[in-house]
Design a protein around this motif. Sequence first.
Motif, PDB file in Angstrom:
ATOM      1  N   GLN A  97      10.433  17.034   1.239  1.00  0.00           N
ATOM      2  CA  GLN A  97      11.776  16.447   1.404  1.00  0.00           C
ATOM      3  C   GLN A  97      11.708  14.907   1.461  1.00  0.00           C
ATOM      4  OE1 GLN A  97      13.269  18.473   4.923  1.00  0.00           O
ATOM      5  NE2 GLN A  97      14.052  20.159   3.695  1.00  0.00           N
ATOM      6  N   ILE A  98      10.994  14.354   0.490  1.00  0.00           N
ATOM      7  CA  ILE A  98      10.866  12.905   0.378  1.00  0.00           C
ATOM      8  C   ILE A  98      11.816  12.414  -0.713  1.00  0.00           C
ATOM      9  CG2 ILE A  98       9.296  11.000  -0.150  1.00  0.00           C
ATOM     10  CD1 ILE A  98       6.997  12.868   0.757  1.00  0.00           C
ATOM     11  N   GLN A  99      12.869  11.756  -0.312  1.00  0.00           N
ATOM     12  CA  GLN A  99      13.848  11.258  -1.279  1.00  0.00           C
ATOM     13  C   GLN A  99      13.705   9.758  -1.527  1.00  0.00           C
ATOM     14  OE1 GLN A  99      17.614  12.538   0.381  1.00  0.00           O
ATOM     15  NE2 GLN A  99      17.529  14.462  -0.746  1.00  0.00           N
ATOM     16  N   SER A 100      13.103   9.056  -0.565  1.00  0.00           N
ATOM     17  CA  SER A 100      12.980   7.604  -0.728  1.00  0.00           C
ATOM     18  C   SER A 100      11.781   7.083   0.043  1.00  0.00           C
ATOM     19  CB  SER A 100      14.247   6.898  -0.238  1.00  0.00           C
ATOM     20  OG  SER A 100      14.313   6.922   1.176  1.00  0.00           O
ATOM     21  N   LYS A 123      12.946   3.199  -8.202  1.00  0.00           N
ATOM     22  CA  LYS A 123      12.315   4.516  -8.084  1.00  0.00           C
ATOM     23  C   LYS A 123      11.852   4.831  -6.663  1.00  0.00           C
ATOM     24  CE  LYS A 123       8.112   2.436 -10.018  1.00  0.00           C
ATOM     25  NZ  LYS A 123       7.178   2.489 -11.147  1.00  0.00           N
ATOM     26  N   TYR A 124      11.972   3.873  -5.748  1.00  0.00           N
ATOM     27  CA  TYR A 124      11.496   4.094  -4.391  1.00  0.00           C
ATOM     28  C   TYR A 124      12.601   4.444  -3.399  1.00  0.00           C
ATOM     29  CZ  TYR A 124       7.394   1.671  -6.215  1.00  0.00           C
ATOM     30  OH  TYR A 124       6.312   1.291  -6.963  1.00  0.00           O
ATOM     31  N   PHE A 125      13.867   4.242  -3.794  1.00  0.00           N
ATOM     32  CA  PHE A 125      14.950   4.383  -2.826  1.00  0.00           C
ATOM     33  C   PHE A 125      16.044   5.326  -3.320  1.00  0.00           C
ATOM     34  CE2 PHE A 125      13.200   0.099  -1.999  1.00  0.00           C
ATOM     35  CZ  PHE A 125      12.799   0.300  -0.689  1.00  0.00           C
ATOM     36  N   GLU A 126      16.666   5.981  -2.363  1.00  0.00           N
ATOM     37  CA  GLU A 126      17.799   6.869  -2.619  1.00  0.00           C
ATOM     38  C   GLU A 126      19.065   6.171  -2.148  1.00  0.00           C
ATOM     39  OE1 GLU A 126      19.589  10.603  -3.756  1.00  0.00           O
ATOM     40  OE2 GLU A 126      17.560   9.809  -4.063  1.00  0.00           O
ATOM     41  N   GLY A 127      20.122   6.155  -2.953  1.00  0.00           N
ATOM     42  CA  GLY A 127      21.353   5.491  -2.557  1.00  0.00           C
ATOM     43  C   GLY A 127      21.393   4.050  -3.042  1.00  0.00           C
ATOM     44  N   ASN A 128      22.280   3.275  -2.432  1.00  0.00           N
ATOM     45  CA  ASN A 128      22.472   1.894  -2.875  1.00  0.00           C
ATOM     46  C   ASN A 128      21.185   1.086  -2.722  1.00  0.00           C
ATOM     47  OD1 ASN A 128      23.265  -1.106  -2.026  1.00  0.00           O
ATOM     48  ND2 ASN A 128      24.768  -0.320  -3.482  1.00  0.00           N
ATOM     49  N   GLY A 188       0.814  -1.206   0.000  1.00  0.00           N
ATOM     50  CA  GLY A 188       0.000   0.000   0.000  1.00  0.00           C
ATOM     51  C   GLY A 188       0.848   1.257   0.000  1.00  0.00           C
ATOM     52  N   ILE A 189       1.926   1.255   0.782  1.00  0.00           N
ATOM     53  CA  ILE A 189       2.806   2.426   0.841  1.00  0.00           C
ATOM     54  C   ILE A 189       3.561   2.593  -0.475  1.00  0.00           C
ATOM     55  CG2 ILE A 189       4.770   3.483   2.036  1.00  0.00           C
ATOM     56  CD1 ILE A 189       3.863   2.033   4.567  1.00  0.00           C
ATOM     57  N   PHE A 190       4.008   1.492  -1.087  1.00  0.00           N
ATOM     58  CA  PHE A 190       4.662   1.576  -2.394  1.00  0.00           C
ATOM     59  C   PHE A 190       3.713   2.180  -3.442  1.00  0.00           C
ATOM     60  CE2 PHE A 190       7.819  -1.888  -1.212  1.00  0.00           C
ATOM     61  CZ  PHE A 190       8.921  -1.053  -1.318  1.00  0.00           C
ATOM     62  N   PHE A 191       2.477   1.729  -3.434  1.00  0.00           N
ATOM     63  CA  PHE A 191       1.507   2.221  -4.415  1.00  0.00           C
ATOM     64  C   PHE A 191       1.225   3.707  -4.207  1.00  0.00           C
ATOM     65  CE2 PHE A 191      -2.912   2.550  -6.131  1.00  0.00           C
ATOM     66  CZ  PHE A 191      -2.608   2.227  -7.443  1.00  0.00           C
ATOM     67  N   LEU A 192       1.099   4.119  -2.950  1.00  0.00           N
ATOM     68  CA  LEU A 192       0.860   5.537  -2.656  1.00  0.00           C
ATOM     69  C   LEU A 192       2.074   6.378  -3.037  1.00  0.00           C
ATOM     70  CD1 LEU A 192      -1.353   7.333  -1.390  1.00  0.00           C
ATOM     71  CD2 LEU A 192      -0.174   7.097   0.797  1.00  0.00           C
ATOM     72  N   TYR A 193       3.261   5.801  -2.859  1.00  0.00           N
ATOM     73  CA  TYR A 193       4.496   6.515  -3.214  1.00  0.00           C
ATOM     74  C   TYR A 193       4.521   6.853  -4.704  1.00  0.00           C
ATOM     75  CZ  TYR A 193       9.530   7.577  -3.262  1.00  0.00           C
ATOM     76  OH  TYR A 193      10.745   8.198  -3.405  1.00  0.00           O
TER      77      TYR A 193
END
Length: 560
Positions: free
Chosen positions: A95-98, A434-439, A78-83
């Motif tokens: 300030q949402i980077q990931s 597309k959901y994460f910042e960095g490695n 659900g959180i992935f879909f909302l993201y």
Amino acid sequence: MKQKTFRYLSYQENLAERLLDYRKDSYIVVENNQIKSILMSQYYHFPILEERPIIFSLEELFSYLFVSSHAILKDVKGIFFLYQCLSKEMKNAWQIQSYFDFVDIANEFFMLYEEIQGKEAELETMISPWQKEKYSFFKELKERLEEKQDKYLLKEFAWTKERYSPQNLDHFSKIVFFDIPSFPNLCKTLLPLLQEDFDLEFVLQVSREDFEEEKLMLRQVSPKLWEGDFFCYEVGSEWEEALYLLAEREKKDFFVYSSSPHEKHFSNLFPQSFIDSSRNSFNKTKLYQFIELQLNLLREKEKDTLPLETLLSAVQKRVCREYYGFWEEDFILLRKLLKEEYRLISMKLLQNTNYIEIIGEHPSFCQKVSIFLEDLFAIETWKTGKDIYDYFEQHIEIQKWKEEEYPDVLDVFYEVLSRLYATQGNEDFSSYEKYFEGNLGRNLYQLLYRSLDSIYLKSAQSFSEEKMEIRDWHSVMYEKKKERAAVFLNLDDKSLPKITNFSHFLTEHQKQQLGCQSREESTLVEKYRFYQALYSQKSLVFLVQKSEEDNKTLLSLIHI
């Protein structure tokens, strides 16, 4: 319309026994899965041909009654879909980077719309200036979400009148809401639908005068005269010491209850006297500790090297010693390198002539360190959910993490792993990138780690009658055994759950106007549970922790 009735029980009645009155043509609904689990365990050993109560949680009931052709997403999905619904401008503004930056915001969004569903127009007329920015953000997010809901539907928006389908439960004539003193606003709006097809009964452990039947909420909670044995003691900072001394002085067994049992670890000073109240958490397993250790190491590594001191500290931990076979002779070799002021280690440096001159020919040591580092660095190559699965199938000897203490540890682990695997793999969830910042690999490992946090496991630990266990006072009224005295902890005004940890987008005035659960109603629910716990016992002991520094006082709802 079918019948709607109310049944009021006295505090002295045993709830577990009263539930047996509803074993035919009734569907029993309790508040949550914790209570359901306690009750189901009590009826598990019924004779095969004897009827058992059919018990579901409140969420399970509505999941059965409100169906959709859409795939219902909840929790991580659900959180992935909302993201996905966030625009670039929205991410920058907040300030949402990931994914990890978004989790708390998403949970607040879900909580808000689960409470006010159908009352958005009313809320907009009462928004305060300080709420406008966040509410505008939530409103835009919901609009973008609705544009994407062609194949998927979030759990929080699945329960609507249009999706009501009573056929799934048409073999039941009655739905019994058992011991639920307060309903979410959404449930209240949907209950009239249920009454068209089912008789509804509400069973509560209060007097008739204490409950508002029309609003389905507590009006007050009235205490009764206590007729059992009662003692109250003031203690200092050490709960464990106080309980041990109490047991030694009284020379009798007792159960111990707390509003936050899992936050207390009463097995350090007197391990032979206490059962660890958090023993059933996945966090206690060696596999979880291994994952946690690897994550901490990944934060300290640079490229393909690791600080030598960090490696020495890691391999001395029990999970590493047992899994990789590190022993004292290996620690001595690492200390030799540190003594010569070498500060880094890597698979390449292990073959450096300077390193070899210091540690000598120790192929077993080099092999163990190489495998350790290879396992660690492989995590950062992950790109997909399949990579996580393959890692534990090919790199890690997963069977080494079996534990007699937790017979279902690997089953639970693979269940969580399969959900992360299944999240990815179609056009809507094509990539985690597309959901994460960095490695990406490190982020996926962090996601796995968080997904395992606090999961309940079956414990094979034998429960000695001579040991004390800290239990949750919200469930004590369902227990059948009443022979022991009951000791209650955390009876101060700063420890009561739901009240001290009560934060939400809505103000108290807005909650009252919208019919949402207010702070006052939440306090009444806690008071209801507290009196249930007390009056279900024959002998009581209160332990009150004195703390002038924290300005703690005895819980204001205690009037016995």
